[in-house]
Design a protein around this motif. Structure first.
Motif, PDB file in Angstrom:
ATOM      1  N   ALA A 129      90.786  88.136 -10.444  1.00  0.00           N
ATOM      2  CA  ALA A 129      89.394  87.689 -10.537  1.00  0.00           C
ATOM      3  C   ALA A 129      89.179  86.451  -9.666  1.00  0.00           C
ATOM      4  N   TYR A 130      90.156  85.566  -9.617  1.00  0.00           N
ATOM      5  CA  TYR A 130      90.066  84.377  -8.765  1.00  0.00           C
ATOM      6  C   TYR A 130      89.925  84.772  -7.294  1.00  0.00           C
ATOM      7  N   LEU A 134      84.002  86.249  -2.625  1.00  0.00           N
ATOM      8  CA  LEU A 134      82.548  86.304  -2.866  1.00  0.00           C
ATOM      9  C   LEU A 134      81.855  84.988  -2.525  1.00  0.00           C
ATOM     10  N   ASP A 135      82.545  83.873  -2.698  1.00  0.00           N
ATOM     11  CA  ASP A 135      81.950  82.568  -2.396  1.00  0.00           C
ATOM     12  C   ASP A 135      81.711  82.368  -0.905  1.00  0.00           C
ATOM     13  N   VAL A 136      82.570  82.946  -0.065  1.00  0.00           N
ATOM     14  CA  VAL A 136      82.444  82.721   1.375  1.00  0.00           C
ATOM     15  C   VAL A 136      81.605  83.795   2.073  1.00  0.00           C
ATOM     16  N   LEU A 137      81.591  85.026   1.562  1.00  0.00           N
ATOM     17  CA  LEU A 137      80.895  86.114   2.246  1.00  0.00           C
ATOM     18  C   LEU A 137      79.426  85.841   2.550  1.00  0.00           C
ATOM     19  N   GLN A 147      80.332  92.491  -0.326  1.00  0.00           N
ATOM     20  CA  GLN A 147      79.655  91.773  -1.402  1.00  0.00           C
ATOM     21  C   GLN A 147      79.328  92.713  -2.553  1.00  0.00           C
ATOM     22  N   GLU A 148      78.866  93.918  -2.246  1.00  0.00           N
ATOM     23  CA  GLU A 148      78.552  94.877  -3.305  1.00  0.00           C
ATOM     24  C   GLU A 148      79.814  95.296  -4.060  1.00  0.00           C
ATOM     25  N   THR A 149      80.896  95.521  -3.321  1.00  0.00           N
ATOM     26  CA  THR A 149      82.158  95.914  -3.958  1.00  0.00           C
ATOM     27  C   THR A 149      82.665  94.810  -4.872  1.00  0.00           C
ATOM     28  N   LEU A 150      82.661  93.585  -4.390  1.00  0.00           N
ATOM     29  CA  LEU A 150      83.210  92.475  -5.164  1.00  0.00           C
ATOM     30  C   LEU A 150      82.315  92.062  -6.318  1.00  0.00           C
TER      31      LEU A 150
END
Length: 110
Positions: free
Chosen positions: A7-8, A14-17, A90-93
């Protein structure tokens, strides 16, 4: 099989995308980032935690805040394949964790 994607690691990517599309890169910079994103997508699909971690570090290191970027007339917008891959990642994550999808795939069947 090695470690799964944590999860991390998902949160880190996700934070950088969302920031990537606004990076002031040249076309060669976008080619490099596009390659990283392709490898990252592959590593996520294989649920390869160590590889996702390595590629997340490489993506963070490619950001303009981490490297000296010469903004000039050579700056290019991200090509369509890079934008598409960013959106797909982004959608996957942002969806359910991969292990939840795998474990729940047959739960609703009678």
């Amino acid at each position: 099989m090695g470690e799964r994607v944590s999860a991390y690691q998902r949160r880190r990517v996700l934070d950088v995308l969302p920031l990537v599309a606004d990076w002031p890169l040249t076309m060669s910079g976008w080619e490099y980032v596009g390659g990283l994103l392709a490898w990252l997508e592959d590593a996520l699909l294989r649920d390869d935690g160590p590889e996702v971690g390595r590629l997340a570090s490489a993506l963070e290191a490619a950001s303009p805040s981490r490297i000296h970027v010469r903004v000039s007339a050579q700056r290019a917008e991200p090509p369509a394949p890079v934008r598409d891959r960013l959106n797909r990642l982004q959608e996957t994550l942002a969806g359910p964790p991969l292990e939840d999808v795998r474990e729940g795939s047959g739960d609703d069947a009678e």
